[in-house]
Design a protein around this motif. Structure first.
Motif, PDB file in Angstrom:
ATOM      1  N   ASN A 196       7.200  -4.430   2.500  1.00 20.32           N
ATOM      2  CA  ASN A 196       6.458  -3.464   2.646  1.00 20.32           C
ATOM      3  C   ASN A 196       5.083  -3.453   1.631  1.00 20.32           C
ATOM      4  OD1 ASN A 196       7.988  -2.128   4.738  1.00 20.32           O
ATOM      5  ND2 ASN A 196       9.218  -1.495   2.985  1.00 20.32           N
ATOM      6  N   LEU A 197       5.093  -4.789   1.026  1.00 17.60           N
ATOM      7  CA  LEU A 197       3.945  -4.624  -0.196  1.00 17.60           C
ATOM      8  C   LEU A 197       2.612  -4.703   0.568  1.00 17.60           C
ATOM      9  CD1 LEU A 197       3.061  -4.558  -3.123  1.00 17.60           C
ATOM     10  CD2 LEU A 197       3.340  -6.977  -3.048  1.00 17.60           C
ATOM     11  N   ASP A 198       2.577  -5.587   1.715  1.00 19.80           N
ATOM     12  CA  ASP A 198       1.313  -6.010   2.310  1.00 19.80           C
ATOM     13  C   ASP A 198       0.831  -4.739   3.014  1.00 19.80           C
ATOM     14  OD1 ASP A 198       1.236  -8.560   1.354  1.00 19.80           O
ATOM     15  OD2 ASP A 198       2.416  -9.206   3.277  1.00 19.80           O
ATOM     16  N   ILE A 199       2.092  -3.891   3.488  1.00 18.02           N
ATOM     17  CA  ILE A 199       1.402  -2.854   4.339  1.00 18.02           C
ATOM     18  C   ILE A 199       0.975  -1.720   3.392  1.00 18.02           C
ATOM     19  CG2 ILE A 199       2.159  -0.737   5.474  1.00 18.02           C
ATOM     20  CD1 ILE A 199       4.449  -2.640   6.691  1.00 18.02           C
ATOM     21  N   LEU A 200       1.516  -1.759   2.188  1.00 15.85           N
ATOM     22  CA  LEU A 200       0.858  -0.518   1.183  1.00 15.85           C
ATOM     23  C   LEU A 200      -0.318  -1.002   0.646  1.00 15.85           C
ATOM     24  CD1 LEU A 200       2.032   1.688  -0.645  1.00 15.85           C
ATOM     25  CD2 LEU A 200       2.244  -0.153  -2.478  1.00 15.85           C
ATOM     26  N   MET A 205      -3.432   1.970  -9.961  1.00 21.02           N
ATOM     27  CA  MET A 205      -2.079   1.882  -9.825  1.00 21.02           C
ATOM     28  C   MET A 205      -1.668   0.585  -9.059  1.00 21.02           C
ATOM     29  SD  MET A 205      -1.422   5.874  -8.825  1.00 21.02           S
ATOM     30  CE  MET A 205       0.326   5.644  -8.597  1.00 21.02           C
ATOM     31  N   GLU A 206      -2.567   0.412  -8.043  1.00 20.64           N
ATOM     32  CA  GLU A 206      -2.155  -0.728  -7.227  1.00 20.64           C
ATOM     33  C   GLU A 206      -2.536  -2.038  -7.893  1.00 20.64           C
ATOM     34  OE1 GLU A 206      -4.339  -3.131  -3.747  1.00 20.64           O
ATOM     35  OE2 GLU A 206      -5.618  -1.917  -4.954  1.00 20.64           O
ATOM     36  N   ARG A 207      -3.516  -1.961  -8.994  1.00 23.77           N
ATOM     37  CA  ARG A 207      -3.717  -3.456  -9.744  1.00 23.77           C
ATOM     38  C   ARG A 207      -2.465  -3.686 -10.708  1.00 23.77           C
ATOM     39  NH1 ARG A 207      -9.088  -1.553  -9.558  1.00 23.77           N
ATOM     40  NH2 ARG A 207      -8.862  -0.071 -11.534  1.00 23.77           N
ATOM     41  N   LYS A 208      -2.067  -2.526 -11.311  1.00 24.15           N
ATOM     42  CA  LYS A 208      -0.949  -2.419 -12.114  1.00 24.15           C
ATOM     43  C   LYS A 208       0.337  -3.137 -11.432  1.00 24.15           C
ATOM     44  CE  LYS A 208      -2.396   1.022 -15.636  1.00 24.15           C
ATOM     45  NZ  LYS A 208      -2.245   2.169 -16.329  1.00 24.15           N
ATOM     46  N   LEU A 209       0.583  -2.382 -10.196  1.00 19.62           N
ATOM     47  CA  LEU A 209       1.674  -2.852  -9.632  1.00 19.62           C
ATOM     48  C   LEU A 209       1.650  -4.411  -9.059  1.00 19.62           C
ATOM     49  CD1 LEU A 209       4.165  -2.069  -7.863  1.00 19.62           C
ATOM     50  CD2 LEU A 209       2.798  -1.344  -6.010  1.00 19.62           C
ATOM     51  N   LYS A 210       0.705  -4.760  -8.736  1.00 20.87           N
ATOM     52  CA  LYS A 210       0.265  -6.390  -8.358  1.00 20.87           C
ATOM     53  C   LYS A 210       1.053  -7.057  -9.528  1.00 20.87           C
ATOM     54  CE  LYS A 210      -3.207  -7.233  -5.637  1.00 20.87           C
ATOM     55  NZ  LYS A 210      -4.607  -7.371  -5.165  1.00 20.87           N
ATOM     56  N   LYS A 211       0.139  -6.790 -10.908  1.00 16.63           N
ATOM     57  CA  LYS A 211       0.343  -7.489 -11.842  1.00 16.63           C
ATOM     58  C   LYS A 211       1.782  -7.382 -12.494  1.00 16.63           C
ATOM     59  CE  LYS A 211      -1.149  -7.723 -16.715  1.00 16.63           C
ATOM     60  NZ  LYS A 211      -1.966  -6.902 -17.683  1.00 16.63           N
ATOM     61  N   VAL A 212       2.642  -6.472 -12.295  1.00 12.90           N
ATOM     62  CA  VAL A 212       3.934  -6.354 -12.712  1.00 12.90           C
ATOM     63  C   VAL A 212       4.767  -7.306 -11.780  1.00 12.90           C
ATOM     64  CG1 VAL A 212       5.847  -4.969 -12.751  1.00 12.90           C
ATOM     65  CG2 VAL A 212       3.757  -4.092 -13.597  1.00 12.90           C
ATOM     66  N   ILE A 213       4.431  -7.292 -10.488  1.00  8.78           N
ATOM     67  CA  ILE A 213       5.276  -8.346  -9.304  1.00  8.78           C
ATOM     68  C   ILE A 213       4.955  -9.268  -9.805  1.00  8.78           C
ATOM     69  CG2 ILE A 213       5.408  -8.728  -7.064  1.00  8.78           C
ATOM     70  CD1 ILE A 213       4.800  -5.666  -6.520  1.00  8.78           C
ATOM     71  N   LEU A 221      10.257  -0.598  -8.167  1.00  5.69           N
ATOM     72  CA  LEU A 221      10.265   0.211  -6.855  1.00  5.69           C
ATOM     73  C   LEU A 221       9.821   1.470  -7.164  1.00  5.69           C
ATOM     74  CD1 LEU A 221      11.029   0.177  -3.897  1.00  5.69           C
ATOM     75  CD2 LEU A 221      13.434   1.013  -4.717  1.00  5.69           C
ATOM     76  N   ILE A 222       9.996   2.076  -8.397  1.00  7.38           N
ATOM     77  CA  ILE A 222       9.552   3.390  -8.781  1.00  7.38           C
ATOM     78  C   ILE A 222       8.128   3.513  -8.926  1.00  7.38           C
ATOM     79  CG2 ILE A 222       9.595   5.141 -10.599  1.00  7.38           C
ATOM     80  CD1 ILE A 222      12.170   3.995 -11.408  1.00  7.38           C
ATOM     81  N   ALA A 223       7.534   2.532  -9.532  1.00  4.85           N
ATOM     82  CA  ALA A 223       5.843   2.526  -9.490  1.00  4.85           C
ATOM     83  C   ALA A 223       5.519   2.214  -7.770  1.00  4.85           C
ATOM     84  CB  ALA A 223       5.528   1.201 -10.100  1.00  4.85           C
ATOM     85  N   TYR A 224       6.222   1.435  -7.147  1.00  3.18           N
ATOM     86  CA  TYR A 224       5.750   1.068  -5.807  1.00  3.18           C
ATOM     87  C   TYR A 224       6.051   2.622  -4.886  1.00  3.18           C
ATOM     88  CZ  TYR A 224       6.187  -0.055  -0.889  1.00  3.18           C
ATOM     89  OH  TYR A 224       6.123  -0.373   0.607  1.00  3.18           O
ATOM     90  N   LYS A 225       6.933   3.513  -5.293  1.00  2.00           N
ATOM     91  CA  LYS A 225       7.098   4.602  -4.690  1.00  2.00           C
ATOM     92  C   LYS A 225       6.067   5.557  -5.006  1.00  2.00           C
ATOM     93  CE  LYS A 225      10.800   3.985  -1.941  1.00  2.00           C
ATOM     94  NZ  LYS A 225      10.931   3.992  -0.733  1.00  2.00           N
ATOM     95  N   GLU A 226       5.767   5.574  -6.150  1.00  7.52           N
ATOM     96  CA  GLU A 226       4.632   6.452  -6.620  1.00  7.52           C
ATOM     97  C   GLU A 226       3.327   6.009  -5.978  1.00  7.52           C
ATOM     98  OE1 GLU A 226       4.304   6.003 -10.854  1.00  7.52           O
ATOM     99  OE2 GLU A 226       6.120   7.085 -11.214  1.00  7.52           O
TER     100      GLU A 226
END
Length: 584
Positions: free
Chosen positions: A326-330, A377-385, A396-401
């Motif tokens: 679901n990352l691409d959808i997000l 938030m999107e940039r941080k999520l992509k960086k962590v992944i 996943l917690i950050a993803y849900k946020e």
């Protein structure tokens, strides 16, 4: 003798002699039968007394007395009773000997047919045996009381022997279930067998207290052996089968997840599996030595650790799959929101002046700030992944946020967009309707010019001119800023009603004129043949030129109906006079 018989015959009649002979014979027979019955009765009584004697003699008084004497040596409280039993025992033995001699003598008397004397002695012997039985029972009862402790111990030891034999049989039948503990079990069996031997030795020595201690020790060891026999199969099954398979499954799941790219270093799977394997080895060593203490708890702890590892790996894998799918959808959702916000700002700048829309300056600043937070938030999520240094359950917690923020923010953006679209919808609808009205007027003009109907063009020219004025008025309203939406909608409704009504009237008029022309053309071929037809058609043509199309249509259809009944219906349906010509 012969002379005597002859003399008797001479003196006594023959019949009397015969009668006397029969009587004597009968008495002799009766005597013989009585003698036989008495002898039979004597033998029966003899047999009964012999059985009685043997039953008394078979009571193991000597064996019990010997044990009682041995017991009395170590227990002074029993000595008096045992001494009295010895005296009574001696008397019993003497009487038994006397009874034995008596039985032998009675047997001899019966043999020499001294049945009467034998019966008397048998009756006397029976009384003596009954009296002796009372003494024997008393002595036997006293000895049983003395030996009750031994009997009780003997009963218990027999039960333990049965239980022990059952355990030995079970071990022998299911040796494979006890694996490496078989050697220890054999040692325990040998030890218990030695204890049984010791018990018998103490019993033989009449050391009943020591025998009781030995019996207790035997029972404790048999209980321990039974616990081993009952619990070892299930413990071995878990320690050598279930848990090792579970370890392999966890290892396989770990390898599969690593190949997928799931971050699992924080779980220390190898370290935990090695620890569990060491605990299992220690448990197997204790089972081999027959030490069950703590094994059950350790196996439960291993099972719990394995279950927790498996659950944590599954959670990480599920989190990875959810993010990966679901990352691409997000990310597309974030892009769409950015685009929507840009469109809202652009549309607002246009709508604000055009429609006098409410002031959203502060709101748009707030939306831009939220959008910046979302993008961060999107940039941080992509960086962590991309770094792959955090568990996916945490990611996943950050993803849900981010997903929740998108959902909330998207609702606000949609609501703003709907307000702006609603403000613009009246103008857009008016522009589209304006184009449609212009096209309708053009179509009306073309129809009128195409058919060149007399007394029509001049009349409808004014209507067309009025419709054009209405359209120019709507265009003027659209060109003004800010837009008067209320006036625009009112003028638009009035223009639509007028122009669509004009369009329908023109279409109906043109259609009627075409039918009149077709009817007159169809009837012209009959003018020279039918004078009345010629007169009627001339009148219809005059009405047509004067613009009386309804009257002209009625006159022409009446003429056609006279010549061809029902033909006017085809003319109306097809509007093609050639078809009527072919029919004629």
């Amino acid at each position: 003798m012969g002379n005597l018989i002859n003399n008797i015959k001479n003196v006594v009649p023959l019949k009397t002699v015969i009668f006397l002979a029969i009587l004597v014979a009968f008495i002799i027979i009766i005597a013989i039968i009585r003698m036989i019955l008495r002898k039979k009765k004597a033998k029966k009584m003899l047999n009964e007394n012999e059985t009685f004697y043997n039953r008394l003699k078979s009571i193991p008084l000597a064996f019990k007395l010997n044990k009682a004497v041995a017991l009395s040596r170590v227990n002074e409280l029993m000595a008096e009773n045992v001494d009295q039993c010895k005296i009574d025992f001696d008397e019993i033995q003497e009487k038994l000997k006397a009874c034995s001699v008596e039985l032998a003598e009675i047997d001899d008397m019966i043999y020499v047919h001294k049945v009467k004397a034998a019966l008397k002695r048998l009756t006397s012997l029976e009384r003596e045996l009954n009296a002796l039985e009372a003494v024997v029972n008393t002595v036997n009862s006293t000895l049983d009381e003395v030996l009750e402790k031994e009997n009780e111990q003997r009963t218990h030891i027999n039960m333990l022997k049965d239980e022990f034999r059952e355990l030995k049989s079970k071990i022998s039948t299911n040796r494979a279930s006890y694996a490496q503990t078989c050697e220890y079990l054999e040692m325990q069996i040998a030890s218990i067998e030695k204890m049984f031997s010791s018990f018998e030795e103490w019993m033989f020595a009449s050391e009943f207290d020591k025998a009781a201690d030995q019996q207790k020790e035997i029972k404790d060891n048999i209980d321990k052996l039974r616990i081993l026999v009952d619990e070892l199969p299930s413990l071995y099954e878990r320690a050598k089968g279930i848990l090792p398979r579970a370890i392999d499954e966890v290892g396989y799941a770990y390898a599969q997840c690593k190949n997928k790219g799931v971050y699992l270093e924080h779980l220390e799977v190898h370290k935990n599996l090695d620890f569990i394997s060491d605990v299992l080895k220690e448990c197997l060593n204790r089972l081999r030595n027959g030490k069950l203490e703590g094994v059950f708890d350790d196996l439960n702890d291993c099972e719990k650790r394995i279950s927790q590892l498996e659950e944590q790996i599954n959670k990480e894998e599920k989190a990875f799959d959810e993010i990966d799918e679901n990352l691409d959808i997000l990310l597309d959702g974030v892009k769409i929101i950015n685009t929507d916000v840009e469109n809202i700002i652009e549309l607002y700048n246009r709508v604000y002046e055009r429609f006098g829309f409410e002031n959203w300056t502060d709101r748009l600043k707030e939306v831009s700030a939220k959008l910046e937070v979302l993008n961060d938030m999107e940039r941080k999520l992509k960086k962590v992944i991309q770094e792959q240094k955090e568990p996916y359950t945490t990611i996943l917690i950050a993803y849900k946020e981010v997903e929740q923020s998108i959902s909330i923010f998207n609702n606000e953006v949609v609501e703003m967009k709907q307000k702006l679209d609603t403000a613009c919808s009246d103008e857009e609808r008016a522009k589209k309707q304006l184009i449609k009205l212009q096209l309708i007027l053009n179509e009306i003009r073309v129809n009128i010019r195409k058919h060149r109907l007399p007394s029509v063009s001049n009349k409808y020219e004014d209507d067309l001119h009025r419709g054009e004025i209405m359209i120019r008025e709507i265009q003027t309203i659209l060109d003004n800023s800010p837009l008067d939406v209320k006036r625009l909608n009112a003028e638009l409704r009035k223009s639509i009603d007028y122009i669509y009504t004009l369009y329908n009237n023109v279409n109906n008029l043109v259609g009627m004129a075409v039918m009149v022309e077709n009817a007159i053309v169809f009837g012209n071929r009959y003018r020279s043949t039918y004078p009345d037809i010629d007169s009627e058609l001339t009148r219809a043509d005059l009405c047509f030129r004067n613009g009386q199309y309804t009257k002209a249509l009625k006159i022409s259809f009446q003429c056609i109906e006279k010549l061809h009944p029902g033909a006017y219906e085809k003319l109306i349906a097809k509007k093609e006079p050639e078809l009527l010509v072919e029919e004629a």
